[in-house]
Design an enzyme around this catalytic site. Structure first.
Site, short mmCIF file in Angstrom:
data_model
loop_
_atom_site.label_atom_id
_atom_site.label_comp_id
_atom_site.label_asym_id
_atom_site.label_seq_id
_atom_site.Cartn_x
_atom_site.Cartn_y
_atom_site.Cartn_z
N ASP A 293 45.12 31.31 34.15
CA ASP A 293 45.27 31.29 32.72
C ASP A 293 46.08 32.58 32.40
OD1 ASP A 293 43.77 29.15 32.65
OD2 ASP A 293 41.73 30.29 32.87
N GLU A 294 46.97 32.91 33.11
CA GLU A 294 47.94 34.17 32.84
C GLU A 294 49.08 33.63 32.00
OE1 GLU A 294 47.70 33.08 35.92
OE2 GLU A 294 46.47 34.50 36.91
N GLY A 295 49.35 32.41 31.64
CA GLY A 295 50.37 31.61 30.81
C GLY A 295 51.39 31.16 31.78
N LYS A 296 51.08 31.03 32.86
CA LYS A 296 52.36 30.46 33.82
C LYS A 296 53.13 29.36 33.25
CE LYS A 296 49.14 29.62 37.10
NZ LYS A 296 47.97 30.29 36.48
N GLY A 297 52.44 28.17 32.56
CA GLY A 297 53.11 27.26 32.10
C GLY A 297 54.51 27.51 31.38
N GLY B 173 45.58 23.79 33.91
CA GLY B 173 46.12 23.35 32.37
C GLY B 173 47.03 24.19 32.15
N HIS B 174 48.33 23.85 32.30
CA HIS B 174 49.48 24.65 31.60
C HIS B 174 50.08 24.34 30.26
CE1 HIS B 174 50.42 25.52 36.26
NE2 HIS B 174 49.19 26.09 35.92
N ARG C 243 39.45 16.12 57.98
CA ARG C 243 40.38 14.92 58.25
C ARG C 243 39.71 13.64 57.77
NH1 ARG C 243 39.46 17.34 63.79
NH2 ARG C 243 37.93 17.76 62.81
N GLN D 53 46.31 27.87 39.11
CA GLN D 53 45.19 28.93 39.12
C GLN D 53 46.01 30.62 39.19
OE1 GLN D 53 44.73 25.79 41.26
NE2 GLN D 53 44.14 25.13 39.47
N PRO E 161 34.86 28.87 26.81
CA PRO E 161 35.44 30.12 26.36
C PRO E 161 35.63 31.07 27.77
CG PRO E 161 32.99 29.86 25.82
CD PRO E 161 33.50 28.70 26.57
N LYS F 292 51.27 38.07 27.01
CA LYS F 292 50.22 38.17 25.83
C LYS F 292 50.09 39.62 25.40
CE LYS F 292 47.33 34.74 25.37
NZ LYS F 292 46.39 33.79 25.54
P1 IMP Z 1 37.65 24.31 40.84
O1 IMP Z 1 39.07 24.59 41.11
O2 IMP Z 1 37.50 23.20 39.72
O3 IMP Z 1 37.03 24.01 41.95
O4 IMP Z 1 37.00 25.76 40.24
C1 IMP Z 1 36.79 27.03 41.08
C2 IMP Z 1 36.89 28.15 40.32
O5 IMP Z 1 38.16 28.16 39.75
C3 IMP Z 1 36.11 27.97 38.81
O6 IMP Z 1 35.67 29.33 38.46
C4 IMP Z 1 37.14 27.63 37.81
O7 IMP Z 1 36.78 28.06 36.56
C5 IMP Z 1 38.51 28.21 38.51
N1 IMP Z 1 39.61 27.44 37.96
C6 IMP Z 1 40.24 26.53 38.42
N2 IMP Z 1 41.23 26.04 37.76
C7 IMP Z 1 41.57 27.06 37.14
C8 IMP Z 1 42.66 27.27 36.23
O8 IMP Z 1 43.64 26.61 35.98
N3 IMP Z 1 42.57 28.28 35.51
C9 IMP Z 1 41.46 29.23 35.64
N4 IMP Z 1 40.51 29.01 36.43
C10 IMP Z 1 40.59 27.96 37.00
#
Ligand code: IMP
Length: 425
Positions: free
Chosen positions: A17-21, A44-45, A147, A223, A303, A330
């Protein structure tokens, strides 16, 4: 990107969630090919294109640049029905998305309703849940390593898909019953196969050929580096290799082919889900940053936890990924605070002062942050232009972060739009 950097990797330098998108969209402007190399629709970008907010979960964030090709490489996991919906959403925005412009790896693994079910069950039954997005990510990567996964190329082949389902019925006692209890989800899952089939190809050999031909290629991580399966805060991580090395592995791209690695960090830190977070703020300042920064998950709406910039963790990420440059995003959100802080060490009750990120999440969870405090700034940061225009106090903070983490901060984010950025002269 400079002319000499043809293949660039962009990684999240915190917990996601650093704002990569937005930055991928910006940096992709002069690129030829954008490749998403790991993760799935847990990401989610968020982008703002022509003033309109668009959230992408699986498609690469360069998709809105009309002359560009996008690829989803072997290391990603695909939720088929959601990808079909996302393709339709992007086409609605007048993006001409043909199989020539979107390469979907036949080697990527498929998230099925079974994997989502297993993720949900594990999260709801566990007293120490990870706080996953419940999108089936961990179980899909788990089956890949065991596998027993379903690859995209087999998924779009009715006979091969049938063989996989048959095998799962044999090895997983609750698989057969799930086919009945979630019949609707399975029907949607199967229905997406024909729509995706035209996009399936040997994406990796095409990407390698593009890199060899000197095309400008952007490799997009999802991520963040602190959520990396090996090098993150295990077990509170995601199930893929989020770092720069993950890009090479996902694509089968020789490491020497990478010209540049850029990390995206925020001027503060957020985290969604459980896990240690030494600089987390539980006070008014944290609430203010969360509100102003609209820190809610783009995928789950949860949140986000908010805290001060963690210099120790950022330096670790710089070293693990060999970051050539860092974007500090940001920074406008911090305007108006009387002071800002950066964590420069951790204090552990037994181990004393630690200057490196510990490998153990238990140790990290017991740490208190040691801060360097800086005066805040109340002058608004200009939206675009040069980093020389930063208010003096913000300049001092950026310079300190740069010196501490060991990588040049070359860009500063000042807002959500494509043009909201200050660049180093
Ligand atoms: P999973 O990837 O759904 O298995 O979640 C594992 C961990 O990664 C959890 O703490 C999620 O909140 C975090 N996480 C997964 N995808 C994202 C993302 O796109 N942004 C921030 N945290 C993420």
């Amino acid at each position: 990107m400079t002319a000499s950097s043809q293949v660039t990797v962009l990684v999240g330098a915190q917990w996601g969630d650093e704002g990569k998108g937005k930055w991928i969209d910006v940096l992709a402007a002069d690129g030829d090919l954008v490749v998403r190399y790991q993760g799935g629709n847990n990401a989610g970008h968020t982008l703002y294109v022509a003033g309109k907010k668009v959230v992408l979960h699986q498609l690469p964030s360069g998709i809105f640049h009309s002359r560009q090709t996008s690829a989803l490489a072997a290391g990603v996991v695909i939720n088929p029905a959601q990808l079909v919906a996302e393709i339709a959403k992007v086409r609605d925005q007048d993006v001409h998305l043909t199989p020539e412009r979107l390469w979907l790896s036949g080697r990527a693994h498929v998230i099925t309703p079974w994997h989502i079910h297993v993720d949900e069950q594990r999260e709801s039954r566990s007293k120490s849940a990870i706080g996953t997005t419940k999108r089936g990510i961990g179980p899909t990567y788990g089956d890949k390593a065991a596998r027993s996964g379903l690859r995209v190329g087999d998924y779009v082949d009715t006979a091969a898909r049938g063989r996989w389902i048959q095998r799962m019925k044999e090895v997983e006692p609750s698989f057969g019953p799930l086919l009945t209890t979630s019949a609707e989800a399975w029907a949607a899952f199967e229905a997406a196969a024909d729509a995706l089939k035209p996009f399936v190809c040997d994406a990796e050999s095409r990407i390698r050929a593009a890199a060899r031909a000197g095309k400008k290629v952007l490799l997009e991580g999802a991520q963040g580096a602190l959520l990396d399966l090996d090098h993150g805060t295990y077990p509170f991580v995601t199930s893929s290799s989020t770092g720069a090395g993950g890009a090479c592995q996902s694509i089968g791209l020789p490491p020497r082919q990478i010209d540049r690695v850029i990390g995206i960090a925020k001027g503060y830190v957020t985290r969604v889900g459980a896990g240690p977070f030494p600089t987390e703020l539980h006070d008014q300042v944290g609430a203010l940053i969360a509100k102003k920064g609209q820190e809610f998950g783009a995928t789950t709406g949860r949140p986000r936890r908010v805290g001060w910039l963690d210099g120790v963790a950022l330096r670790y990420v710089v070293q693990v990924n060999g970051l050539d440059a860092v974007v500090l995003n940001k920074m406008d959100i911090l305007t108006g605070l009387s002071e800002v802080k950066m964590c420069v060490a951790y204090r552990h009750p037994v181990l004393g002062e630690l200057t490196e990120l510990p490998w153990s999440s238990d140790v990290l969870a017991a740490c208190e942050p040691v801060y360097q405090t800086f005066p805040g700034w109340s002058t608004e940061i200009p939206k675009s232009g040069s980093m020389a225009q930063l208010p003096p106090e913000a300049k001092t903070f950026v310079a300190a972060a740069e010196a501490f983490c060991g990588a040049q901060i070359t860009m500063v984010g000042t807002g959500p739009g494509r043009d909201d950025a200050l660049y180093r002269d």
